[in-house]
Design an enzyme around this catalytic site. Structure first.
Site, PDB file in Angstrom:
ATOM      1  N   HIS A   1       0.819  -1.221   0.000  1.00  0.00           N
ATOM      2  CA  HIS A   1       0.000   0.000   0.000  1.00  0.00           C
ATOM      3  C   HIS A   1       0.847   1.263   0.000  1.00  0.00           C
ATOM      4  CE1 HIS A   1      -4.087  -1.708   0.696  1.00  0.00           C
ATOM      5  NE2 HIS A   1      -3.345  -2.753   0.989  1.00  0.00           N
TER       6      HIS A   1
ATOM      7  N   ASP B   1       3.665   9.404  -1.046  1.00  0.00           N
ATOM      8  CA  ASP B   1       2.472   8.663  -0.639  1.00  0.00           C
ATOM      9  C   ASP B   1       2.258   7.525  -1.630  1.00  0.00           C
ATOM     10  OD1 ASP B   1       0.189   8.197   0.919  1.00  0.00           O
ATOM     11  OD2 ASP B   1      -0.353  10.315   0.936  1.00  0.00           O
TER      12      ASP B   1
HETATM   13  C1  GDG Z   1      -1.989   3.939   3.190  1.00  0.00           C
HETATM   14  C2  GDG Z   1      -0.991   4.611   2.231  1.00  0.00           C
HETATM   15  C3  GDG Z   1      -2.740   4.537   0.443  1.00  0.00           C
HETATM   16  C4  GDG Z   1      -7.952  10.518   7.465  1.00  0.00           C
HETATM   17  N1  GDG Z   1      -8.173  11.331   8.525  1.00  0.00           N
HETATM   18  C5  GDG Z   1      -9.320  10.938   9.056  1.00  0.00           C
HETATM   19  C6  GDG Z   1      -9.786   9.863   8.319  1.00  0.00           C
HETATM   20  N2  GDG Z   1      -8.931   9.627   7.349  1.00  0.00           N
HETATM   21  C7  GDG Z   1      -9.133   8.590   6.332  1.00  0.00           C
HETATM   22  C8  GDG Z   1      -9.293   9.199   4.968  1.00  0.00           C
HETATM   23  C9  GDG Z   1      -8.820   8.062   4.075  1.00  0.00           C
HETATM   24  C10 GDG Z   1      -7.811   7.345   4.955  1.00  0.00           C
HETATM   25  O1  GDG Z   1      -8.037   7.736   6.295  1.00  0.00           O
HETATM   26  C11 GDG Z   1      -6.402   7.784   4.630  1.00  0.00           C
HETATM   27  O2  GDG Z   1      -5.995   7.156   3.478  1.00  0.00           O
HETATM   28  P1  GDG Z   1      -4.703   7.644   2.708  1.00  0.00           P
HETATM   29  O3  GDG Z   1      -4.727   6.956   1.401  1.00  0.00           O
HETATM   30  O4  GDG Z   1      -4.746   9.128   2.544  1.00  0.00           O
HETATM   31  O5  GDG Z   1      -3.435   7.338   3.600  1.00  0.00           O
HETATM   32  P2  GDG Z   1      -2.820   6.223   4.636  1.00  0.00           P
HETATM   33  O6  GDG Z   1      -3.606   6.120   5.870  1.00  0.00           O
HETATM   34  O7  GDG Z   1      -1.411   6.651   4.815  1.00  0.00           O
HETATM   35  O8  GDG Z   1      -2.894   4.824   3.846  1.00  0.00           O
HETATM   36  C12 GDG Z   1      -1.725   5.419   1.171  1.00  0.00           C
HETATM   37  C13 GDG Z   1      -3.622   3.798   1.427  1.00  0.00           C
HETATM   38  O9  GDG Z   1      -2.838   3.073   2.386  1.00  0.00           O
HETATM   39  C14 GDG Z   1      -4.550   2.804   0.721  1.00  0.00           C
HETATM   40  O10 GDG Z   1      -3.829   1.877  -0.037  1.00  0.00           O
HETATM   41  O11 GDG Z   1      -3.535   5.360  -0.385  1.00  0.00           O
HETATM   42  O12 GDG Z   1      -0.818   5.970   0.253  1.00  0.00           O
HETATM   43  O13 GDG Z   1      -0.078   5.434   2.940  1.00  0.00           O
HETATM   44  O14 GDG Z   1      -9.864   7.174   3.792  1.00  0.00           O
HETATM   45  O15 GDG Z   1     -10.616   9.581   4.773  1.00  0.00           O
HETATM   46  N3  GDG Z   1     -10.911   9.203   8.594  1.00  0.00           N
HETATM   47  C15 GDG Z   1     -11.617   9.658   9.654  1.00  0.00           C
HETATM   48  N4  GDG Z   1     -11.221  10.706  10.426  1.00  0.00           N
HETATM   49  C16 GDG Z   1     -10.083  11.381  10.151  1.00  0.00           C
HETATM   50  O16 GDG Z   1      -9.753  12.339  10.870  1.00  0.00           O
HETATM   51  N5  GDG Z   1     -12.730   9.011   9.979  1.00  0.00           N
END
Ligand code: GDG
Length: 474
Positions: free
Chosen positions: A159, A369
């Site tokens: 991921h 990312d």
């Molecule tokens: C890894 C990889 C890859 C964020 N803040 C809150 C919240 N979130 C949710 C978002 C989104 C998720 O968390 C974050 O996803 P990301 O993709 O931005 O990043 P990572 O957590 O680092 O995930 C990344 C991912 O895996 C999937 O393969 O895209 O690159 O690093 O859904 O909405 N959710 C809530 N409150 C928050 O304050 N409920």
């Protein structure tokens, strides 16, 4: 149809959308044909030394999905999770050699927990199960399963980014990690850039043979491995349902009321040094300096959800952010306007779409990312008649799909980023609509179901015989 077995560090009830992230991503695939989801329970046992061999696997039925979890001892948790996964692999895979702690001997704990997972998972498996392992915590799992005799079809999805060979090779155990990947039948990456990095490593360092000359099937260590990029997407329908439900619409209404005379910018991230939060705040400060028409007008709401707080590097970034936000509000703030609203708190997932929709601009500006799902969620939450603009880092995996219609920035260049934000804030409605429509097409086409389907189809196509029985050489 073969049963799907997912393995990831954490496990969530697929019926609860509140979990977000991986839970949403995998729930569809698991619920479609029933399945098993195996991982750490999230509980740490208050005992000395490694997790006992006779530790119990908790089984819990969630609809047609069986959740199987185990607790870890404090020692194993610290070495495997906080240590090797999050103080070695996470920083190095995000190109941050400076933050990696190679000396602490975490690798033993990492290997031990992967062996424990393999020993506890094996008795739960049926002969024709297809196993899908997720993320950097579990790179050696297929090798450990094969060492116990597993002949299953096993796929792995990373991921997070895979760095170029020059950076990957700085990990003292890089050869072992690479060899471990060859125990899988398929390894999937988020982006073509990550795939290229793997391919370079396979050719140069592992002296693997490129079977078809196209970098998709590699032969080394007596095994053949398929590789490909499968950019992860979001569940558009699930997100639509969230966006039209009461909590999100209420959030939207409140935000629009509160900021009716202002331009709202939003950032939503886990508090992590890979997300470029201090760089983002500095660029916003630069925006106020270079384009003072935004003073008393533009407000940045930055949600920084707490994450891995016991890893040292996270404490440093927390302090830096607090001080930056404080000084910006001190320097620019007025009695009735503050430029930055910074919240070190998790926001309820069901309210997020309302916040996204109320914003004119989203700042998704990680230093590195794997993909970044916030970029896709923001676009999906917009009103197509009056959509906001996505400002996206060129170092997010999402850029490969969104390059043409997001406003691209280099997060290290705060001046250029400030100008790009100004450009986004001033973008005329017709152009916003055009860009949004095209972004939305891509998000719908390459959604999370496409991601699951294409990975599992490719895994099904991997020929077990061709992969090679020679797993004992790992
Ligand atoms: C890894 C990889 C890859 C964020 N803040 C809150 C919240 N979130 C949710 C978002 C989104 C998720 O968390 C974050 O996803 P990301 O993709 O931005 O990043 P990572 O957590 O680092 O995930 C990344 C991912 O895996 C999937 O393969 O895209 O690159 O690093 O859904 O909405 N959710 C809530 N409150 C928050 O304050 N409920």
């Amino acid at each position: 149809m073969a049963r799907l077995v997912c393995v990831s560090n954490r496990v969530a009830d697929p019926r609860k959308t509140e979990a977000g992230g991986l839970a949403v991503a995998l729930s569809g695939a698991l619920q479609a044909g029933g399945g098993l989801w195996f991982g750490w329970s999230g509980k740490v046992l208050d005992i000395e030394g490694p997790t006992p061999e006779d530790t119990h696997v908790h089984l819990h039925q969630a609809g047609n999905v069986t959740l199987a979890t185990l607790d870890l001892s404090q020692w194993d948790h610290d070495a495997y999770y906080l240590g090797y996964s999050n103080a070695v692999l996470w920083p190095v895979f995000h190109y941050r050699l400076d933050l990696a702690d190679f000396d602490a001997g975490y690798i033993e704990g990492y290997r031990r927990v992967n062996q424990l997972f393999a020993r506890k998972l094996l008795p739960l498996l049926r002969e024709d199960d297809v196993i899908w392992v997720h993320d950097y915590h579990l790179i050696p799992l297929a090798g450990e399963l094969r060492a116990l005799g597993s002949r299953h079809r096993i796929g792995f999805f990373l991921h997070i980014p895979l760095p170029p060979p020059q950076i990957f090779a700085a990990i003292p155990a890089h050869e072992w990690l690479a060899r471990s990947l060859f125990a899988y039948d398929l390894v999937g990456f988020q982006s073509e850039a990550d795939l290229q990095h793997f391919n370079h490593y396979a050719a140069i360092e592992a002296h693997a043979e490129d079977r078809d000359g196209d970098g998709r099937r590699w032969r080394a260590f007596g095994r053949t491995l398929r590789t490909a990029a499968f950019p992860i997407g979001i569940d558009v329908e699930e997100f639509d349902a969230l966006a039209t439900a009461h909590d999100a619409t209420e959030m939207y209404r409140r935000m629009r009321e509160e900021y009716s005379r202002r331009q709202l910018l939003v950032g939503v991230d886990r508090l992590d040094y890979s997300k470029g939060l201090p760089h983002r705040l500095r660029a916003f400060r630069e925006l106020l300096r270079r384009h003072p028409d935004n003073i008393r007008r533009a407000t940045l709401i930055q949600i920084a959800a707490p994450s891995r707080e016991s890893v040292d590097a996270y404490g440093d970034i927390l302090r830096e952010l607090e001080s930056l936000a404080g000084s910006m509000n001190g320097d620019f703030g007025e009695l009735d306007w503050m430029p930055v609203r910074y919240m070190h708190r998790t926001m309820a997932r069901r309210r997020l779409p309302g916040l996204y929709r109320a914003a004119r601009v989203a700042l998704v500006t990680p230093l590195r990312d794997g993909m970044n799902l916030v970029a896709k969620e923001f676009v999906a939450a917009q009103d197509p008649e009056d959509p906001g603009v996505l400002v996206l880092s060129r170092f997010a995996g999402a850029v490969e799909q969104m390059r043409a219609d997001a406003v691209l920035v280099n997060p290290y260049d705060s001046t250029a980023m400030a100008d790009a934000i100004q450009f986004a804030l001033q973008m005329p409605l017709a152009e916003r609509r055009r860009r949004h429509e095209r972004l939305m097409d891509g998000i719908r086409r390459f959604d999370v179901h496409w991601w699951c389907r294409s990975f599992l189809d490719e895994l099904a196509a991997a020929d077990a015989e061709e992969s090679g029985p020679d797993w004992l050489r790992l």
